[in-house]
Design an enzyme around this catalytic site. Sequence first.
Site, PDB file in Angstrom:
ATOM      1  N   ASN A   1       9.475  -7.836   2.895  1.00 43.74           N
ATOM      2  CA  ASN A   1       9.309  -8.650   1.691  1.00 43.74           C
ATOM      3  C   ASN A   1      10.071  -8.098   0.479  1.00 43.74           C
ATOM      4  OD1 ASN A   1       7.307  -6.572   1.868  1.00 43.74           O
ATOM      5  ND2 ASN A   1       6.223  -7.502   0.155  1.00 43.74           N
TER       6      ASN A   1
ATOM      7  N   GLU B   1       0.621   1.940   3.328  1.00 44.45           N
ATOM      8  CA  GLU B   1       0.650   1.009   2.208  1.00 44.45           C
ATOM      9  C   GLU B   1       0.537  -0.391   2.796  1.00 44.45           C
ATOM     10  OE1 GLU B   1       0.428   1.994  -0.769  1.00 44.45           O
ATOM     11  OE2 GLU B   1       0.861   4.122  -0.484  1.00 44.45           O
TER      12      GLU B   1
ATOM     13  N   CYS C   1       3.104  -8.052  -1.748  1.00 45.83           N
ATOM     14  CA  CYS C   1       1.800  -7.543  -1.311  1.00 45.83           C
ATOM     15  C   CYS C   1       0.808  -7.423  -2.460  1.00 45.83           C
ATOM     16  CB  CYS C   1       1.961  -6.200  -0.610  1.00 45.83           C
ATOM     17  SG  CYS C   1       2.705  -4.911  -1.627  1.00 45.83           S
TER      18      CYS C   1
ATOM     19  N   GLU D   1      -4.426 -12.701   3.980  1.00 47.33           N
ATOM     20  CA  GLU D   1      -3.528 -12.691   2.833  1.00 47.33           C
ATOM     21  C   GLU D   1      -2.559 -13.868   2.938  1.00 47.33           C
ATOM     22  OE1 GLU D   1      -0.504  -9.538   0.580  1.00 47.33           O
ATOM     23  OE2 GLU D   1      -1.400  -9.039   2.513  1.00 47.33           O
TER      24      GLU D   1
ATOM     25  N   SER E   1       1.626  -4.700   7.269  1.00 46.12           N
ATOM     26  CA  SER E   1       0.342  -5.373   7.423  1.00 46.12           C
ATOM     27  C   SER E   1      -0.747  -4.414   7.876  1.00 46.12           C
ATOM     28  CB  SER E   1       0.462  -6.511   8.441  1.00 46.12           C
ATOM     29  OG  SER E   1       0.647  -5.993   9.747  1.00 46.12           O
TER      30      SER E   1
END
Length: 457
Positions: free
Chosen positions: A115, A210, A244, A334, A189
Amino acid sequence: MLDIPTLVKAQRAFFSSGKTRDVSFRIEALEKLRRVLIDREQDIAEALKKDFGKPFFESYTTEIGYVLGDIGHTIRGLKSWAKPRKVKTPLVLMPARSEIHYEPFGCTLIIAPWNYPFQLQISPLIGAIAAGNTAILKPSEVTKHTQKFINDVLQEIYPPEYIAGVGGAIPETQQLLEEKFDLIFFTGSTRVGRIVMEKAARNLTPVVLELGGKSPCIVDENVDLKTAARRIVWGKFMNASQTCVAPDYICIHANIYEQFLTQLKSTIVEFYGENPKTSDSYARIVNEPHFDRLLGLIDKAKLFHGGESDRSSRYIAPTILRDVSWTDKVMEDEVFGPIMPCFKYDNIDDLIKLINARPKPLSFYLFTKNKNLQEKVLRAVPFGGASVNDCVVHLANPELPFGGVGESGMGAYHGQYSFEVFSHKKSVLRKPFALDATMRYPPYTPFNLKLIRFFMK
């Protein structure tokens, strides 16, 4: 190109040579990185544009400029950070002095997501270099142009036995995880994070995870509606919400619910025009599987704004869903896309209970002018990091650690915290031979015990 086991072996040998322990070596390595990134700025932006149509402004502010700032901050602070740190010594251990020494872990593995494929790969690398480690990087195969750019640049400026990028996809990642590393840094993820942690556990390898999760955003009735809407829309739809730390769902006080929904809609039009598809400021979805997943989350019965899409260009308009329930499909995981679920709430205590019944979020956002409410909510809700009356921007302060808690991750980085998370903190107590306190030695006596009790209070 070296195969993965050979590459890991070469990096271990290079680390054992001791070259990376020299702080000046680390600074020069960071300087090399900074110089090439400045020279190749347009190439980075072009790769990001090809991967998901990211506007240059967003490419610079969230990836290129962010990384350059991170390198500069690290270079300026590294000599100070790397010095042994003195800490207090209790009276019972005197005369002595106590220190914490920062030691590199060794051979590290950094796995990045798609991302923010440049920033989330290079920013951890800055910490790994600063702390004196070697590093193997696995950029995401989803953003293939950025992956190629990163691996080409690393090959250009570093020998592979020091810093190397690995291409490929899931098989290569799986093969890397079969190797023994001294630290694994993973961004991605929660599902894959569990796999990484399981693999690392076999070798008792420390991990930094993370991850993500559904980051809540609460909008109290006591706000500046226009400013709050602008900051939320910016934080939500930047990078087409493939972020995120984007506000995942919006909880709006009942007294301003309709008014604020209207303000959100008008802000989207202000930012991206009546047809965001033609906007130069709006990105695209990274690939078709994610595009299809996101379309499946749009409940047309609850559509307030947006909803348009174009599969050929992977475009999904900035979308607002109203009157969402906690059991709707869009609330299961999410969102990670430009769909904004909106709730109405009346009682803050009830809302806090509902938020806390879900996994602890990576980020949390609260909009209110009420200072007492700010303190109440910040105390009551667990999260990785938060912005009050803004979104996402807490990441931009290198003095603040960034990381999750619970299912949203473990370990934190950015700035000095990146140096520390890639360092083992080695405890050292130094004591002279003079003034040897005999009261601790046998034979033990009541008087010596009395002295010990006094000094250990």
